[in-house]
Structures are given as C-alpha cells and as structure tokens.
Write an enzyme that holds these catalytic residues in place. Structure first.
Site, PDB file in Angstrom:
ATOM      1  CB  SER A 142      -0.840  -0.009   1.285  1.00 16.22           C
ATOM      2  OG  SER A 142      -1.484   1.230   1.498  1.00 16.22           O
ATOM      3  CE1 TYR A 155      -4.775  -2.349   4.890  1.00 14.69           C
ATOM      4  CE2 TYR A 155      -3.502  -0.324   4.668  1.00 14.69           C
ATOM      5  CZ  TYR A 155      -4.178  -1.383   4.089  1.00 14.69           C
ATOM      6  OH  TYR A 155      -4.248  -1.497   2.705  1.00 14.69           O
TER       7      TYR A 155
HETATM    8  N1  NAD Z   1      -8.628  -0.178  -2.105  1.00 17.03           N
HETATM    9  C1  NAD Z   1      -7.660   0.618  -1.720  1.00 17.03           C
HETATM   10  O1  NAD Z   1      -7.824   1.840  -1.699  1.00 17.03           O
HETATM   11  C2  NAD Z   1      -6.291   0.055  -1.371  1.00 17.03           C
HETATM   12  C3  NAD Z   1      -5.234   0.955  -1.148  1.00 17.03           C
HETATM   13  C4  NAD Z   1      -3.974   0.453  -0.860  1.00 17.03           C
HETATM   14  C5  NAD Z   1      -3.777  -0.910  -0.772  1.00 17.03           C
HETATM   15  N2  NAD Z   1      -4.828  -1.755  -0.961  1.00 17.03           N
HETATM   16  C6  NAD Z   1      -4.547  -3.185  -0.864  1.00 17.03           C
HETATM   17  O2  NAD Z   1      -4.932  -3.797  -2.084  1.00 17.03           O
HETATM   18  C7  NAD Z   1      -5.391  -5.134  -1.831  1.00 17.03           C
HETATM   19  C8  NAD Z   1      -6.750  -5.326  -2.446  1.00 17.03           C
HETATM   20  O3  NAD Z   1      -7.641  -4.447  -1.827  1.00 17.03           O
HETATM   21  P1  NAD Z   1      -9.167  -4.260  -2.312  1.00 17.03           P
HETATM   22  O4  NAD Z   1      -9.376  -2.814  -2.343  1.00 17.03           O
HETATM   23  O5  NAD Z   1      -9.455  -5.104  -3.485  1.00 17.03           O
HETATM   24  O6  NAD Z   1      -9.898  -4.837  -0.980  1.00 17.03           O
HETATM   25  P2  NAD Z   1     -11.343  -5.448  -0.764  1.00 17.03           P
HETATM   26  O7  NAD Z   1     -11.670  -5.238   0.675  1.00 17.03           O
HETATM   27  O8  NAD Z   1     -12.304  -4.937  -1.773  1.00 17.03           O
HETATM   28  O9  NAD Z   1     -11.090  -7.009  -1.037  1.00 17.03           O
HETATM   29  C9  NAD Z   1     -10.296  -7.766  -0.161  1.00 17.03           C
HETATM   30  C10 NAD Z   1     -10.663  -9.233  -0.330  1.00 17.03           C
HETATM   31  O10 NAD Z   1      -9.868  -9.997   0.614  1.00 17.03           O
HETATM   32  C11 NAD Z   1     -10.723 -10.967   1.201  1.00 17.03           C
HETATM   33  N3  NAD Z   1     -10.194 -11.375   2.508  1.00 17.03           N
HETATM   34  C12 NAD Z   1     -10.091 -10.617   3.628  1.00 17.03           C
HETATM   35  N4  NAD Z   1      -9.620 -11.351   4.635  1.00 17.03           N
HETATM   36  C13 NAD Z   1      -9.402 -12.602   4.152  1.00 17.03           C
HETATM   37  C14 NAD Z   1      -8.911 -13.807   4.722  1.00 17.03           C
HETATM   38  N5  NAD Z   1      -8.551 -13.896   6.009  1.00 17.03           N
HETATM   39  N6  NAD Z   1      -8.791 -14.888   3.917  1.00 17.03           N
HETATM   40  C15 NAD Z   1      -9.160 -14.834   2.617  1.00 17.03           C
HETATM   41  N7  NAD Z   1      -9.647 -13.720   2.027  1.00 17.03           N
HETATM   42  C16 NAD Z   1      -9.767 -12.621   2.790  1.00 17.03           C
HETATM   43  C17 NAD Z   1     -12.078 -10.270   1.309  1.00 17.03           C
HETATM   44  O11 NAD Z   1     -13.128 -11.216   1.488  1.00 17.03           O
HETATM   45  C18 NAD Z   1     -12.137  -9.532  -0.009  1.00 17.03           C
HETATM   46  O12 NAD Z   1     -12.707 -10.327  -1.041  1.00 17.03           O
HETATM   47  C19 NAD Z   1      -5.320  -5.303  -0.316  1.00 17.03           C
HETATM   48  O13 NAD Z   1      -4.103  -5.946   0.035  1.00 17.03           O
HETATM   49  C20 NAD Z   1      -5.336  -3.886   0.218  1.00 17.03           C
HETATM   50  O14 NAD Z   1      -4.728  -3.783   1.487  1.00 17.03           O
HETATM   51  C21 NAD Z   1      -6.065  -1.311  -1.255  1.00 17.03           C
END
Ligand code: NAD
Length: 256
Positions: A142, A155
């Site tokens: 991130s 986080y």
């Molecule tokens: N969306 C953002 O703004 C953002 C910004 C920076 C980093 N990220 C990172 O990008 C990645 C994707 O994020 P996203 O926005 O698609 O998130 P999201 O919350 O939309 O999706 C995350 C997915 O992970 C699954 N998950 C959570 N815990 C789990 C577990 N214990 N076992 C299996 N599955 C599990 C959830 O069910 C979900 O389907 C993540 O690593 C997040 O930290 C996201």
C-alpha cells in the site's frame, strides 16, 4: 515459441483488485487457484470466467490460517501439476483508532490476515516454485507500506512488514529464479476504499471519498484493473533481473 502455461494462486480473489487480477490471468491463459473467505464472490467469478483460456479453481479459505494455506497450495500443485506464482492480496483494514485506544485483538488479527497470510503463502509455495525452476511472488502493500498514517496503526504496520518480508524473499530465492515484488496501490476504486473513506470520515463518506481522490496528483483513485495489469506483468512477464522491488501505483501521491 509459445510460453508454458503458468499456474498461480491469488488470495483476496472474490472482489476488488483480487477479482480483477483473476480475470486478467484467466484471459491470458494462466491457471488460477482463486482464494477468498467469501464463497459468493468466488462462485460468481468462476461462472463468469468459464470458457476462458485459463482454468479457474476456487477455494473458500482463510489466508491467515496455516492449515488452510498449506491445503490450497497443495491443491494447486496437484490440480495443475505445479505452482509458478502466488499473488497475495487478501487484507483487512482493522480498527480506525489511535494506538492507545486500539485493541490488542484487532492488532493481532490485522497482522495475521495481512502479513502472516503472505508469509504462509510464500513459505508453502516457494518449494513448488523451486521444483519448477523458478517463479514469482507478488505481495500487495500500500502507499501505507512506506508512509505513516493516523488511526490505522496495525494496518500500517502490517504493510510495512510486508516490505521486509518481500525483500528477504527476493534475496533468499533469486538463486532459484524466483522474483519477489511488493505492489503498492494508493487509493483504488473498491469496497476497501469506501470503507477507508467511512473510517476517516464516519459522518460523511462521500466527503471522505473526495478527500482520498484529492490526495493524489491525478485527482482520482485508481481503477483496480490498472493495478491488476501491473501485478499480472510482475507475476508473469517481468525479467529475472527485476526483483525485490517496491512498485507504487498511487496517482503520484508518493511523489508529493
Ligand atoms: N482499495 C484501496 O484503496 C487500497 C489501497 C492500498 C492498498 N490496498 C490493498 O490492495 C489489496 C486489495 O484491496 P481491495 O481494495 O481489493 O480490498 P477489498 O476489501 O475490496 O477485497 C479484499 C478481499 O480480501 C478478502 N479477505 C479478507 N480477509 C481474508 C482472509 N482472512 N482470507 C481470505 N480472504 C480474505 C475479502 O473477502 C475480499 O474479497 C489489499 O491488500 C489492500 O490492502 C487497497
């Protein structure tokens, strides 16, 4: 010469960036074991991708559980005949609280789901990649993997820890032709972004979303497909000489 079919594991695959990654991989002909704890999104994704050049197997599992991770890595190896890559995406945000007001349980759970999951994925998948003569690891960091942030201590710590783990993996396994990357999105247009906006601005999520977009040089949050495109390049195409790298995709936020 045609490229050999790649077999990869993707966690956090039921929605958001993970689902975008699985779509791209299947369309490119990679075989995918798509993992999430939410079966509904996985089923919809599998149905959607039936008939694509790459096969999609779905596994409902907890990416932070050692027994679950071991089982789905073994499943991928058996089902497809080997493992060439793992893309660790599953994550949770945890509580929005200052450190002194945060719960110990909340800290443990964020580290377990965000950091230990990637550690377990690497630990169990690396021997299979060595057996294949090489492979690739993409861990999802991130902007907060290398910047501080009020209210999101666990986080923040979980993503910073992934930088160290990823660099260590790159050093330990380069001799086996295994590359390791940490992909660092800024804000992305997914449910997690809405949850982030609501966490920072509980009284006005819309305003929170506007602030997140305004905190980039581009003035908008990323399309998860754009981040997925870069991630799939790292997983399938990046040259051997590229490893141990942190790759930001944050609309210029980290250039400010
Ligand atoms: N969306 C953002 O703004 C953002 C910004 C920076 C980093 N990220 C990172 O990008 C990645 C994707 O994020 P996203 O926005 O698609 O998130 P999201 O919350 O939309 O999706 C995350 C997915 O992970 C699954 N998950 C959570 N815990 C789990 C577990 N214990 N076992 C299996 N599955 C599990 C959830 O069910 C979900 O389907 C993540 O690593 C997040 O930290 C996201």
């Amino acid at each position: 010469m045609a490229q050999a079919t790649k077999n990869v594991i993707v966690t956090g695959a039921a929605r958001g960036m993970g689902a975008a990654v699985v779509r791209k991989l299947a369309k490119r002909g990679a075989n995918v074991v798509a993992v999430d704890r939410e079966p509904k999104g996985l089923k919809a994704l599998k149905d959607e991708l039936a008939g694509q050049p790459g096969a999609v197997e779905t596994v409902t599992a907890d990416a932070g559980s050692a027994s679950d991770v071991k089982a789905y890595v073994e499943h991928a190896a058996k089902r497809f005949g080997g493992v060439d890559g793992i893309f660790n995406i599953a994550a949770i945000l945890g509580e929005f609280r200052p450190i002194a007001e945060s719960s110990n349980e909340g800290f443990d759970e964020v580290i377990r789901v965000n950091t230990k999951s990637a550690w377990l994925g690497m630990k169990y998948a690396i021997p299979h990649m060595i057996a294949r003569g090489g492979g690739a690891i993409v861990n999802t960091g991130s902007y907060l993997a290398w910047h501080g942030c009020e209210l999101l201590g666990p986080y923040n710590a979980s993503k910073h820890a992934l930088v160290g783990l990823t660099k260590t993996a790159a050093l330990e396994y380069a001799k086996h032709n295994i590359r390791a990357f940490i992909l660092c999105p800024g804000s992305m247009d997914t449910q997690m972004n809405i949850d982030t906006a609501a966490g920072f601005n509980p009284k006005n999520t819309e305003e929170g979303l506007r602030q997140l977009a305004a905190s980039t040089a581009t003035g908008r949050v990323a399309d998860p497909n754009d981040v997925a495109t870069v991630g799939c390049f790292l997983l399938l195409d990046a040259p051997l000489q590229m490893t141990g790298t942190l790759i930001p995709i944050d609309g210029g936020r980290s250039a400010m």
